[in-house]
Design a protein around this motif. Structure first.
Motif, PDB file in Angstrom:
ATOM      1  N   LYS A  70      20.576 -29.512   6.735  1.00 40.21           N
ATOM      2  CA  LYS A  70      21.385 -28.415   6.192  1.00 40.21           C
ATOM      3  C   LYS A  70      20.795 -28.013   4.846  1.00 40.21           C
ATOM      4  N   ASN A  71      20.559 -26.706   4.673  1.00 39.86           N
ATOM      5  CA  ASN A  71      19.899 -26.206   3.469  1.00 39.86           C
ATOM      6  C   ASN A  71      20.921 -26.003   2.348  1.00 39.86           C
ATOM      7  N   ILE A  72      20.764 -26.774   1.297  1.00 43.65           N
ATOM      8  CA  ILE A  72      21.699 -26.627   0.162  1.00 43.65           C
ATOM      9  C   ILE A  72      21.274 -25.466  -0.734  1.00 43.65           C
ATOM     10  N   SER A  73      19.965 -25.299  -0.907  1.00 47.18           N
ATOM     11  CA  SER A  73      19.407 -24.244  -1.760  1.00 47.18           C
ATOM     12  C   SER A  73      18.017 -23.920  -1.238  1.00 47.18           C
ATOM     13  N   ALA A  74      17.436 -22.802  -1.724  1.00 46.55           N
ATOM     14  CA  ALA A  74      16.102 -22.426  -1.246  1.00 46.55           C
ATOM     15  C   ALA A  74      15.462 -21.517  -2.280  1.00 46.55           C
ATOM     16  N   GLY A 128       3.103 -13.164   5.361  1.00 42.50           N
ATOM     17  CA  GLY A 128       4.548 -12.958   5.278  1.00 42.50           C
ATOM     18  C   GLY A 128       5.372 -13.971   6.054  1.00 42.50           C
ATOM     19  N   ARG A 129       4.726 -15.033   6.512  1.00 42.13           N
ATOM     20  CA  ARG A 129       5.432 -16.002   7.356  1.00 42.13           C
ATOM     21  C   ARG A 129       5.035 -17.430   7.002  1.00 42.13           C
ATOM     22  N   VAL A 130       5.725 -18.395   7.588  1.00 49.30           N
ATOM     23  CA  VAL A 130       5.264 -19.789   7.530  1.00 49.30           C
ATOM     24  C   VAL A 130       3.932 -19.811   8.301  1.00 49.30           C
ATOM     25  N   PRO A 131       2.872 -20.479   7.774  1.00 49.79           N
ATOM     26  CA  PRO A 131       1.590 -20.465   8.495  1.00 49.79           C
ATOM     27  C   PRO A 131       1.785 -20.824   9.972  1.00 49.79           C
ATOM     28  N   ASN A 132       1.302 -19.940  10.861  1.00 48.49           N
ATOM     29  CA  ASN A 132       1.620 -20.154  12.284  1.00 48.49           C
ATOM     30  C   ASN A 132       0.978 -21.409  12.861  1.00 48.49           C
ATOM     31  N   VAL A 133      -0.107 -21.890  12.228  1.00 49.08           N
ATOM     32  CA  VAL A 133      -0.735 -23.130  12.723  1.00 49.08           C
ATOM     33  C   VAL A 133       0.178 -24.350  12.513  1.00 49.08           C
ATOM     34  N   LEU A 134       1.228 -24.191  11.708  1.00 51.67           N
ATOM     35  CA  LEU A 134       2.112 -25.339  11.433  1.00 51.67           C
ATOM     36  C   LEU A 134       3.336 -25.370  12.341  1.00 51.67           C
ATOM     37  N   LEU A 135       3.554 -24.274  13.070  1.00 51.58           N
ATOM     38  CA  LEU A 135       4.842 -24.148  13.756  1.00 51.58           C
ATOM     39  C   LEU A 135       5.093 -25.249  14.787  1.00 51.58           C
ATOM     40  N   LYS A 136       4.045 -25.568  15.555  1.00 50.04           N
ATOM     41  CA  LYS A 136       4.212 -26.616  16.587  1.00 50.04           C
ATOM     42  C   LYS A 136       4.561 -27.949  15.936  1.00 50.04           C
ATOM     43  N   PHE A 137       3.850 -28.265  14.863  1.00 50.05           N
ATOM     44  CA  PHE A 137       4.096 -29.537  14.165  1.00 50.05           C
ATOM     45  C   PHE A 137       5.518 -29.550  13.584  1.00 50.05           C
ATOM     46  N   LEU A 138       5.892 -28.456  12.920  1.00 49.32           N
ATOM     47  CA  LEU A 138       7.219 -28.418  12.288  1.00 49.32           C
ATOM     48  C   LEU A 138       8.338 -28.475  13.333  1.00 49.32           C
ATOM     49  N   ASN A 145      25.562 -23.907   4.461  1.00 46.92           N
ATOM     50  CA  ASN A 145      24.145 -23.667   4.634  1.00 46.92           C
ATOM     51  C   ASN A 145      23.772 -22.406   3.840  1.00 46.92           C
ATOM     52  N   ILE A 146      22.764 -22.510   2.974  1.00 48.78           N
ATOM     53  CA  ILE A 146      22.451 -21.374   2.088  1.00 48.78           C
ATOM     54  C   ILE A 146      21.936 -20.166   2.900  1.00 48.78           C
ATOM     55  N   VAL A 147      22.321 -18.963   2.451  1.00 51.10           N
ATOM     56  CA  VAL A 147      21.864 -17.742   3.129  1.00 51.10           C
ATOM     57  C   VAL A 147      20.753 -17.124   2.277  1.00 51.10           C
ATOM     58  N   VAL A 148      19.608 -16.834   2.882  1.00 41.70           N
ATOM     59  CA  VAL A 148      18.488 -16.223   2.145  1.00 41.70           C
ATOM     60  C   VAL A 148      18.153 -14.862   2.731  1.00 41.70           C
ATOM     61  N   ASP A 149      17.283 -14.123   2.044  1.00 40.61           N
ATOM     62  CA  ASP A 149      16.886 -12.809   2.547  1.00 40.61           C
ATOM     63  C   ASP A 149      15.662 -12.921   3.463  1.00 40.61           C
ATOM     64  N   PHE A 166      13.132 -17.217   5.126  1.00 39.77           N
ATOM     65  CA  PHE A 166      14.138 -17.208   6.204  1.00 39.77           C
ATOM     66  C   PHE A 166      13.666 -18.101   7.352  1.00 39.77           C
ATOM     67  N   GLU A 167      12.373 -17.945   7.679  1.00 41.49           N
ATOM     68  CA  GLU A 167      11.792 -18.715   8.791  1.00 41.49           C
ATOM     69  C   GLU A 167      11.837 -20.221   8.494  1.00 41.49           C
ATOM     70  N   LEU A 168      11.456 -20.603   7.270  1.00 41.43           N
ATOM     71  CA  LEU A 168      11.450 -22.041   6.935  1.00 41.43           C
ATOM     72  C   LEU A 168      12.880 -22.592   6.920  1.00 41.43           C
ATOM     73  N   CYS A 169      13.828 -21.783   6.457  1.00 35.03           N
ATOM     74  CA  CYS A 169      15.237 -22.207   6.490  1.00 35.03           C
ATOM     75  C   CYS A 169      15.678 -22.469   7.927  1.00 35.03           C
ATOM     76  N   GLU A 170      15.272 -21.571   8.840  1.00 35.90           N
ATOM     77  CA  GLU A 170      15.642 -21.748  10.254  1.00 35.90           C
ATOM     78  C   GLU A 170      15.011 -23.010  10.835  1.00 35.90           C
ATOM     79  N   ILE A 171      13.749 -23.252  10.461  1.00 35.03           N
ATOM     80  CA  ILE A 171      13.037 -24.443  10.955  1.00 35.03           C
ATOM     81  C   ILE A 171      13.782 -25.709  10.511  1.00 35.03           C
ATOM     82  N   CYS A 172      14.220 -25.723   9.254  1.00 32.25           N
ATOM     83  CA  CYS A 172      14.947 -26.899   8.736  1.00 32.25           C
ATOM     84  C   CYS A 172      16.257 -27.090   9.498  1.00 32.25           C
ATOM     85  N   ASN A 173      16.973 -25.996   9.709  1.00 31.82           N
ATOM     86  CA  ASN A 173      18.240 -26.093  10.445  1.00 31.82           C
ATOM     87  C   ASN A 173      18.011 -26.592  11.863  1.00 31.82           C
TER      88      ASN A 173
END
Ligand SMILES: Cc1cc2nc3c(=O)[nH]c(=O)nc-3n(C[C@H](O)[C@H](O)[C@H](O)COP(=O)(O)O)c2cc1C
Length: 274
Positions: free
Chosen positions: A119-123, A71-81, A169-173, A107-114
């Motif tokens: 700025k997230n145009i779409s998702a 249910g999340r962005v793979p946690n092994v990627l978080l440090k790299f991202l 910035n796009i709003v997602v669920d 939602f998590e990936l959108c936050e990481i990008c921000n």
């Protein structure tokens, strides 16, 4: 009005079993064709792709995708991202899930990008065949998905042409990000598969493909039955083995896989935010 010069579309993904790659590449190529921009690929699936931070700038459109794990962005990627530098790029975060749900991942990936300065145009949340299974989300993204993915990209190109960089910035669920999805057995006890690793049967002819496709670089080249690091259960060594020589025999893992296949037979739909 557009007061920036967009020079390229960046196709950025982590994709052990290639479904995220297919979704991100389809969006990137459709956008590139429509906006007459070159597409540059940043594949960070293998350890080599994560040696240097990802760096983008205001001349870039960044289509970035990861699979959904628990249910999340793979946690092994978080440090790299966390080291990614977005510097004003326009981003399109996408997650690909295995026919259950993407929960908090988009939602998590959108936050990481921000956080990286984009700025997230779409998702969007898209569906790929589940890494654990050949039944769950079988063959997806399929033709119907690809048509929808291309339409999604065309809607984004229209939005870019219409708004330039003057968009919200796009709003997602799925937020706020709180927890990982935990599988349970028939009595409601949590199944912990973190330490589970695939086994190897006698079909193995030592071709070493598994060594080269492991995103964690965890399979020993001297002895492909041995692990030198963690296993994230991504499915690459299983699904990409030409001899079908790798398999799981862990009871908890097999129960969870069977339970998912039974509980999520319905066709999960993709969800876009434009
Ligand atoms: C460890 C792990 C956890 C997963 N958790 C979920 C999940 O919570 N929900 C879901 O629908 N799919 C889940 N999946 C399935 C993946 O999201 C799906 O197979 C995805 O298409 C894999 O992307 P890839 O082909 O780019 O590697 C999980 C897969 C793995 C390996």
């Amino acid at each position: 009005m557009m007061n920036r010069v967009i020079k390229r579309v960046c196709s950025v993904y982590f994709s052990p079993t290639d479904t995220t790659k297919k979704v991100v590449s389809t969006i990137s190529e459709t956008l590139g064709n429509k906006l007459l921009l070159p597409v540059e690929v940043f594949d960070f699936t293998l350890p080599k792709g994560r040696e240097k931070p990802l760096k983008f700038n205001e001349n870039d459109i960044v289509v970035i995708g990861t699979p959904v794990y628990a249910g999340r962005v793979p946690n092994v990627l978080l440090k790299f991202l966390d080291t990614m530098e977005g510097e004003g790029a326009i981003s399109i975060p996408v997650v690909v899930f295995g026919n259950r749900n993407y929960d908090e991942a988009l939602f998590e990936l959108c936050e990481i990008c921000n956080k990286s300065g984009m700025k997230n145009i779409s998702a969007g949340g898209f569906v790929g065949e589940h890494a654990f299974s050949y039944i769950l989300g079988k063959g997806r993204p399929d033709k119907d998905d690809v048509d929808k993915i291309k339409k999604f990209a065309l809607l984004i190109s229209e939005k870019i042409e219409k708004t330039g960089d003057n968009f919200d910035n796009i709003v997602v669920d799925g937020g706020p990000v709180k927890k990982y999805y935990k599988p349970q057995d028939e009595f409601g006890n949590f199944i912990d598969i973190r330490k589970v690793k695939p086994k190897v049967n006698e079909n193995c002819n030592n071709c070493k493909k598994c060594v080269y496709v492991c995103p964690m670089g965890s399979i020993s080249i001297e002895n492909v039955r041995e692990y030198t690091g963690i296993c994230i259960k991504c499915g690459a060594c299983i699904k990409k083995c030409p001899k079908n020589a790798r398999y799981y025999d862990d009871e908890g893992y097999l129960y969870h896989k069977m339970d998912l296949e039974k509980s999520f037979e319905r066709r999960a739909e993709i969800k876009i935010f434009v």
